[in-house]
Design a protein around this motif. Structure first.
Motif, mmCIF file in Angstrom:
data_model
loop_
_atom_site.group_PDB
_atom_site.id
_atom_site.type_symbol
_atom_site.label_atom_id
_atom_site.label_comp_id
_atom_site.label_asym_id
_atom_site.label_seq_id
_atom_site.Cartn_x
_atom_site.Cartn_y
_atom_site.Cartn_z
ATOM 1 N N LEU A 110 10.585 13.783 31.716
ATOM 2 C CA LEU A 110 9.650 13.600 30.608
ATOM 3 C C LEU A 110 10.387 13.450 29.284
ATOM 4 O O LEU A 110 10.073 12.563 28.476
ATOM 5 N N SER A 113 12.088 9.982 29.089
ATOM 6 C CA SER A 113 11.143 8.884 28.873
ATOM 7 C C SER A 113 10.615 8.871 27.440
ATOM 8 O O SER A 113 10.487 7.798 26.822
ATOM 9 N N ILE A 165 4.271 9.095 33.987
ATOM 10 C CA ILE A 165 5.277 10.040 34.477
ATOM 11 C C ILE A 165 4.726 10.876 35.626
ATOM 12 O O ILE A 165 5.443 11.233 36.561
ATOM 13 N N LEU A 216 9.090 3.034 32.346
ATOM 14 C CA LEU A 216 8.868 3.639 33.664
ATOM 15 C C LEU A 216 9.717 2.972 34.742
ATOM 16 O O LEU A 216 10.248 3.638 35.634
#
Length: 336
Positions: A110, A113, A165, A216
């Motif tokens: 997390l 990203s 995610i 992603l």
């Protein structure tokens, strides 16, 4: 007693090994197609093509005036694309998963990203500087390089990444399918909501979808770095535990008495006090000291008598004292 958060983790059963996604050929093909779409949107806006004309038509249509009854609900729904609230909600869920699965990977994925999202989307926003529909100055213009920061749509890209995610970290194919459909629905709705409210052009939303999907799809390239970071964090934890265990006081160890140096007048040898112990030499059994008997006195220079304290080594005889006469009678022993 251990009080850190990992104390309960060590009592939990070890979870099955979760393999990170790899950059397969299929994923590389999707990444290449999404990147081409991204560049095509940017080029179409830069040259003020038909896409810019569509942006103006949608904006002049004013959807929020066509369906005003949706405005109250969509004002709250668009929060699902704001970075702060969504990051906190998803981080809480992934933190619980990290606790249960004995791994920091969900939280590290997390964080990676969101870092990529801030860097890539923020750089393009500031570099292109497009103005939003409410600040447009000329009908039909692309409003580029005018000091704005809305191209691509940050709400849309954040919705794609944050909710995507959950699908990326899913542990079963069934959960991945359901979570992928959920994240696609949420991100699609957030993007269209920004167009409805009038805060973004339609092309902003299209570019935001592409920007979030690129992040992603690129995450497997960062999995080795995430694994090394997790190993480094756990190594630091073990070092901290070792230092904490070493700082605890150990059992007290006995230390024997040390000799004490007593001050002496000038011209005499130092007398060292030794710990009391058994007397050296043979012990005469049956011989008792007479009542009132005093310890033999030492003679200091000048003839001043001084009683030797108990447990103190007797000084050697003075060199200036002459030897005892051979014919002198021996001193009787007291208590004999």
């Amino acid at each position: 007693m251990r009080t850190d958060i990992f104390a309960r983790l060590d009592r939990e059963p070890e979870p099955p090994k979760i393999e990170a996604p790899r950059m397969s050929r299929h994923r590389i093909a999707l990444f290449g197609g999404t990147l081409a779409f991204y560049l095509a949107i940017v080029s179409a806006v830069l040259v003020t093509s038909w896409l810019v004309a569509l942006d103006w038509k949608v904006m002049l249509f004013r959807p929020y005036q066509q369906w005003p009854e949706l405005h109250a609900f969509l004002d709250y729904y668009v929060v699902l694309g704001q970075r702060g609230p969504t990051a906190v909600m998803v981080a809480c869920w992934l933190g619980w998963r990290s606790w249960r699965q004995h791994t920091l990977r969900p939280l590290l994925v997390l964080g990676t990203s969101l870092l990529l999202l801030n860097v890539t989307v923020g750089a393009v926003k500031l570099g292109l500087g497009r103005l939003g529909p409410h600040y447009a100055t000329q009908i039909g213009s692309a409003e580029m390089f005018a000091g704005g920061d809305i191209f691509p749509s940050g709400h849309t890209a954040n919705a794609v990444v944050t909710w995507g995610i959950l699908a990326y970290l899913a542990t079963t194919p069934r959960a991945r399918r359901y979570l992928s459909a959920l994240s696609a629905t949420v991100s699609l709705g957030v993007g269209l909501t920004t167009v409805y409210i009038g805060t973004h052009w339609l092309s902003d939303v299209l570019l935001g979808w592409a920007a979030g999907l690129l992040i992603l799809l690129a995450l497997p390239w960062f999995e080795p770095l995430i694994a090394r970071t997790e190993a480094w964090v756990f190594a630091l934890r073990e070092q901290w535990r070792a230092r904490r265990a070493g700082a605890r006081p150990g059992p007290a160890t006995g230390i024997g008495p040390q000799p004490v140096l007593l001050p002496q007048p000038a011209g005499t040898e130092s007398i060292t006090a030794e710990p009391a112990g058994p007397p050296a030499g043979p012990v005469l059994t049956g011989a008792h000291p007479a009542p009132g008997a005093r310890a033999r006195a030492h003679t200091r220079p000048g003839g001043a008598p001084a009683a030797a304290p108990a447990g103190v080594r007797r000084p050697p005889p003075h060199t200036e004292r002459g030897p005892r006469a051979a014919g002198s009678p021996a001193r009787p022993m007291t208590g004999g």
